[in-house]
Design an enzyme around this catalytic site. Structure first.
Site, PDB file in Angstrom:
ATOM      1  N   THR A 135      25.954  42.740  37.668  1.00  0.00           N
ATOM      2  CA  THR A 135      26.957  43.246  36.730  1.00  0.00           C
ATOM      3  C   THR A 135      26.435  43.241  35.296  1.00  0.00           C
ATOM      4  OG1 THR A 135      29.074  42.640  35.716  1.00  0.00           O
ATOM      5  CG2 THR A 135      27.867  40.870  36.735  1.00  0.00           C
ATOM      6  N   ASP A 136      27.026  44.081  34.460  1.00  0.00           N
ATOM      7  CA  ASP A 136      26.659  44.070  33.033  1.00  0.00           C
ATOM      8  C   ASP A 136      27.180  42.812  32.330  1.00  0.00           C
ATOM      9  OD1 ASP A 136      29.387  44.661  32.986  1.00  0.00           O
ATOM     10  OD2 ASP A 136      29.198  46.440  31.703  1.00  0.00           O
ATOM     11  N   GLU A 137      28.096  42.075  32.995  1.00  0.00           N
ATOM     12  CA  GLU A 137      28.718  40.927  32.323  1.00  0.00           C
ATOM     13  C   GLU A 137      27.723  39.798  32.056  1.00  0.00           C
ATOM     14  OE1 GLU A 137      32.693  40.002  33.652  1.00  0.00           O
ATOM     15  OE2 GLU A 137      32.957  42.012  34.461  1.00  0.00           O
ATOM     16  N   TYR A 160      32.325  33.454  36.244  1.00  0.00           N
ATOM     17  CA  TYR A 160      31.863  34.578  37.069  1.00  0.00           C
ATOM     18  C   TYR A 160      30.520  35.095  36.567  1.00  0.00           C
ATOM     19  CZ  TYR A 160      31.288  39.471  38.511  1.00  0.00           C
ATOM     20  OH  TYR A 160      30.777  40.662  38.963  1.00  0.00           O
ATOM     21  N   LYS A 164      26.748  35.051  38.313  1.00  0.00           N
ATOM     22  CA  LYS A 164      25.958  36.263  38.597  1.00  0.00           C
ATOM     23  C   LYS A 164      24.614  36.192  37.860  1.00  0.00           C
ATOM     24  CE  LYS A 164      26.933  39.496  40.668  1.00  0.00           C
ATOM     25  NZ  LYS A 164      26.812  39.837  42.122  1.00  0.00           N
TER      26      LYS A 164
HETATM   27  P1  NAD Z   1      35.019  42.569  45.966  1.00  0.00           P
HETATM   28  O1  NAD Z   1      35.577  41.261  45.510  1.00  0.00           O
HETATM   29  O2  NAD Z   1      35.921  43.742  46.138  1.00  0.00           O
HETATM   30  O3  NAD Z   1      34.270  42.368  47.369  1.00  0.00           O
HETATM   31  C1  NAD Z   1      33.458  41.260  47.641  1.00  0.00           C
HETATM   32  C2  NAD Z   1      33.222  41.217  49.146  1.00  0.00           C
HETATM   33  O4  NAD Z   1      32.377  40.083  49.420  1.00  0.00           O
HETATM   34  C3  NAD Z   1      34.504  41.000  49.966  1.00  0.00           C
HETATM   35  O5  NAD Z   1      34.528  41.895  51.056  1.00  0.00           O
HETATM   36  C4  NAD Z   1      34.413  39.567  50.435  1.00  0.00           C
HETATM   37  O6  NAD Z   1      35.049  39.341  51.677  1.00  0.00           O
HETATM   38  C5  NAD Z   1      32.899  39.382  50.540  1.00  0.00           C
HETATM   39  N1  NAD Z   1      32.512  37.963  50.410  1.00  0.00           N
HETATM   40  C6  NAD Z   1      32.923  37.070  49.479  1.00  0.00           C
HETATM   41  N2  NAD Z   1      32.383  35.872  49.705  1.00  0.00           N
HETATM   42  C7  NAD Z   1      31.574  35.999  50.797  1.00  0.00           C
HETATM   43  C8  NAD Z   1      30.722  35.115  51.512  1.00  0.00           C
HETATM   44  N3  NAD Z   1      30.594  33.828  51.133  1.00  0.00           N
HETATM   45  N4  NAD Z   1      30.035  35.589  52.564  1.00  0.00           N
HETATM   46  C9  NAD Z   1      30.158  36.887  52.959  1.00  0.00           C
HETATM   47  N5  NAD Z   1      30.971  37.773  52.323  1.00  0.00           N
HETATM   48  C10 NAD Z   1      31.653  37.337  51.255  1.00  0.00           C
HETATM   49  O7  NAD Z   1      33.842  42.864  44.948  1.00  0.00           O
HETATM   50  P2  NAD Z   1      33.325  44.265  44.372  1.00  0.00           P
HETATM   51  O8  NAD Z   1      34.113  44.601  43.174  1.00  0.00           O
HETATM   52  O9  NAD Z   1      33.202  45.228  45.481  1.00  0.00           O
HETATM   53  O10 NAD Z   1      31.875  43.828  43.878  1.00  0.00           O
HETATM   54  C11 NAD Z   1      30.756  43.891  44.756  1.00  0.00           C
HETATM   55  C12 NAD Z   1      29.522  43.448  43.993  1.00  0.00           C
HETATM   56  O11 NAD Z   1      29.306  44.284  42.874  1.00  0.00           O
HETATM   57  C13 NAD Z   1      29.608  42.025  43.457  1.00  0.00           C
HETATM   58  O12 NAD Z   1      28.345  41.408  43.603  1.00  0.00           O
HETATM   59  C14 NAD Z   1      29.946  42.208  41.983  1.00  0.00           C
HETATM   60  O13 NAD Z   1      29.450  41.148  41.204  1.00  0.00           O
HETATM   61  C15 NAD Z   1      29.221  43.518  41.682  1.00  0.00           C
HETATM   62  N6  NAD Z   1      29.803  44.337  40.590  1.00  0.00           N
HETATM   63  C16 NAD Z   1      31.138  44.637  40.588  1.00  0.00           C
HETATM   64  C17 NAD Z   1      31.647  45.452  39.575  1.00  0.00           C
HETATM   65  C18 NAD Z   1      33.108  45.870  39.555  1.00  0.00           C
HETATM   66  O14 NAD Z   1      33.539  46.513  38.586  1.00  0.00           O
HETATM   67  N7  NAD Z   1      33.904  45.573  40.565  1.00  0.00           N
HETATM   68  C19 NAD Z   1      30.805  45.941  38.568  1.00  0.00           C
HETATM   69  C20 NAD Z   1      29.454  45.594  38.618  1.00  0.00           C
HETATM   70  C21 NAD Z   1      28.956  44.804  39.635  1.00  0.00           C
HETATM   71  P1  TYD Z   2      39.091  43.295  34.880  1.00  0.00           P
HETATM   72  O1  TYD Z   2      39.535  44.472  35.670  1.00  0.00           O
HETATM   73  O2  TYD Z   2      39.513  41.924  35.327  1.00  0.00           O
HETATM   74  O3  TYD Z   2      37.515  43.409  34.758  1.00  0.00           O
HETATM   75  P2  TYD Z   2      36.469  42.537  33.861  1.00  0.00           P
HETATM   76  O4  TYD Z   2      37.134  41.331  33.348  1.00  0.00           O
HETATM   77  O5  TYD Z   2      35.433  42.216  34.879  1.00  0.00           O
HETATM   78  O6  TYD Z   2      35.999  43.463  32.795  1.00  0.00           O
HETATM   79  O7  TYD Z   2      39.592  43.461  33.388  1.00  0.00           O
HETATM   80  C1  TYD Z   2      39.267  44.609  32.604  1.00  0.00           C
HETATM   81  C2  TYD Z   2      39.826  44.381  31.221  1.00  0.00           C
HETATM   82  O8  TYD Z   2      41.261  44.367  31.295  1.00  0.00           O
HETATM   83  C3  TYD Z   2      39.428  43.035  30.611  1.00  0.00           C
HETATM   84  O9  TYD Z   2      39.231  43.206  29.206  1.00  0.00           O
HETATM   85  C4  TYD Z   2      40.630  42.148  30.857  1.00  0.00           C
HETATM   86  C5  TYD Z   2      41.795  43.128  30.804  1.00  0.00           C
HETATM   87  N1  TYD Z   2      42.969  42.773  31.654  1.00  0.00           N
HETATM   88  C6  TYD Z   2      44.248  42.711  31.095  1.00  0.00           C
HETATM   89  O10 TYD Z   2      44.446  42.967  29.895  1.00  0.00           O
HETATM   90  N2  TYD Z   2      45.296  42.362  31.918  1.00  0.00           N
HETATM   91  C7  TYD Z   2      45.122  42.058  33.220  1.00  0.00           C
HETATM   92  O11 TYD Z   2      46.130  41.721  33.904  1.00  0.00           O
HETATM   93  C8  TYD Z   2      43.812  42.153  33.801  1.00  0.00           C
HETATM   94  C9  TYD Z   2      43.586  41.846  35.241  1.00  0.00           C
HETATM   95  C10 TYD Z   2      42.757  42.518  32.964  1.00  0.00           C
END
Ligand code: NAD
Ligand code: TYD
Length: 354
Positions: A135-137, A160, A164
């Site tokens: 992630t970019d975070e 988080y 990561k």
């Molecule tokens: P998500 O929370 O929707 O899905 C995570 C999946 O991992 C779930 O299906 C869960 O059951 C599985 N999981 C969790 N713990 C586990 C374990 N111990 N063993 C096996 N499986 C397990 O997450 P997402 O949003 O799809 O993110 C997927 C990846 O992409 C993550 O690594 C996250 O850090 C990265 N990412 C997410 C975003 C975003 O905006 N959502 C952006 C950049 C990177």
């Molecule tokens: P989120 O979807 O949790 O992603 P991330 O924290 O990984 O960027 O949140 C996106 C933005 O929205 C973040 O600045 C937090 C804000 N946010 C709210 O203002 N209210 C909410 O209930 C949630 C879940 C997020």
């Protein structure tokens, strides 16, 4: 002798991004065997993959990436040639409530997978790849200007992003120390179908539909760079096939929005879709206590990915947002299923004191 040219272990494939990655790979590469390993936590949902569950090149395995013996056995059973590692605890607010789970899955789980890959491929690393999805975070927070590049120093602030960042460091360490072939990508905020309604966009779609308050953290001026999830899946495909061993690629859409501006656009789209009078949904906006350690701004410079590997986002944000809203409105049952049970307890804990 297997008919497949690769046996790719995709972890976290039942989650939001993982399910899009699996669907793309299963359809596009019939000669790859895609093994989806997922623990099915609250965020994992096999309904996300109903359309491909019977595909001949797809296998689902329920399991936990932190269990070393089981993971090594899985490598042996399926003769794993490559890993695309997405499994993670992924929500910042949950990491503030319970950091330990994030350390276990995101850090320990990643190292367990690295160990299995290193051991199983040890006779010859050639032709194998460990792709770590991050992630970019990890880069921390930007001020009003500037972008994260692949050279930006890590500076995570939430449990988080710290977990990561740690996992990214381990992946690089296994490359530098043992020569394991790896790539890492760091992507901005994703949006699209099948995202669990704890993240901003699906949560607010769910709340607007149900006439519930929209909890905006702080002053709502926090900025995120939003990318359509299918474009992230396309980028993973491109990087998996053409990325260079040991490299990092940033993925983003050059699509920054302050939260409050995005929320207002979402409210407008929802008013239209639900045949509500203009301005109706905006009245649900409620400013609540800020998230501790809240990063002000994320913005990704994905020039390297574009110039070296030719990837670009395919969709404008407004179009993607409308598609996303349409999907949630058409899939009320999916939303009702994932918001029953434990979701209610989480929601009450998370938003009770705000
Ligand atoms: P998500 O929370 O929707 O899905 C995570 C999946 O991992 C779930 O299906 C869960 O059951 C599985 N999981 C969790 N713990 C586990 C374990 N111990 N063993 C096996 N499986 C397990 O997450 P997402 O949003 O799809 O993110 C997927 C990846 O992409 C993550 O690594 C996250 O850090 C990265 N990412 C997410 C975003 C975003 O905006 N959502 C952006 C950049 C990177
Ligand atoms: P989120 O979807 O949790 O992603 P991330 O924290 O990984 O960027 O949140 C996106 C933005 O929205 C973040 O600045 C937090 C804000 N946010 C709210 O203002 N209210 C909410 O209930 C949630 C879940 C997020």
């Amino acid at each position: 002798m297997s008919d497949f040219s690769k046996h790719i272990l995709v972890t976290g494939g039942a989650g939001f991004i993982g399910s899009h990655v699996i669907r793309l790979l299963v359809h596009k590469y019939p000669d790859y065997h895609i093994i989806n390993l997922d623990k099915l936590t609250y965020a994992g949902n096999l309904e996300n993959l109903k359309d491909i569950q019977d595909a001949p090149n797809y296998t689902f395995v329920k399991g936990d990436i932190t269990e070393a013996d089981f993971i090594l056995e899985l490598f042996r059973d399926h003769d794993i040639t490559d890993v695309i590692h997405l499994a993670a605890e992924s929500h910042v607010d949950r990491s503030i409530l319970n950091p330990m789970e994030f350390i276990m899955t995101n850090v320990v789980g990643t190292v367990v997978l690295l160990n299995a890959a290193k051991a199983y491929w040890s006779s010859n690393f050639e032709g194998h790849l460990f792709y770590h999805v991050s992630t970019d975070e990890v880069y921390g927070s930007l001020g009003e200007t500037g972008f994260f590049t692949e050279q930006t120093s890590y500076d995570p602030h939430s449990p988080y992003s710290a977990s990561k960042a740690s996992s990214d460091h381990f992946v690089r360490a296994y490359h530098d120390t043992y020569g394991l072939p790896v790539v890492i990508s760091n992507c901005s905020n994703n949006y699209g179908s099948h995202q669990f309604p704890e993240k901003l966009i699906p949560l607010f779609i769910h709340n607007i539909t149900n006439n519930k308050a929209l909890p905006v953290y702080g002053d709502g001026k926090y900025t995120r760079d939003w990318l359509w999830v299918n474009d992230h899946a396309r980028a993973i495909d491109v990087i998996f096939h053409t990325g260079k061993n040991g490299e990092t690629y940033n993925i983003g859409g050059f699509n920054e929005w302050q939260n409050i501006d995005l929320i207002k656009v979402l409210c407008k789209v929802m008013d239209t879709k639900l045949n509500r009078e203009p301005g109706y949904s905006e009245k649900l906006i409620t400013y609540v206590k800020d998230r501790p350690g809240h990063d002000l701004r994320y913005a990704i410079d994905s020039t390297k990915l574009k110039e070296e590997l030719g990837w670009e986002p395919s969709l404008q944000f407004e179009e993607g947002l409308e598609k996303t809203v349409d999907w949630y409105l058409a899939n009320e049952e999916w939303l009702n299923n994932v918001t029953s049970g434990n979701y209610k307890a989480y929601y009450e804990t998370q938003y009770a004191q705000r």
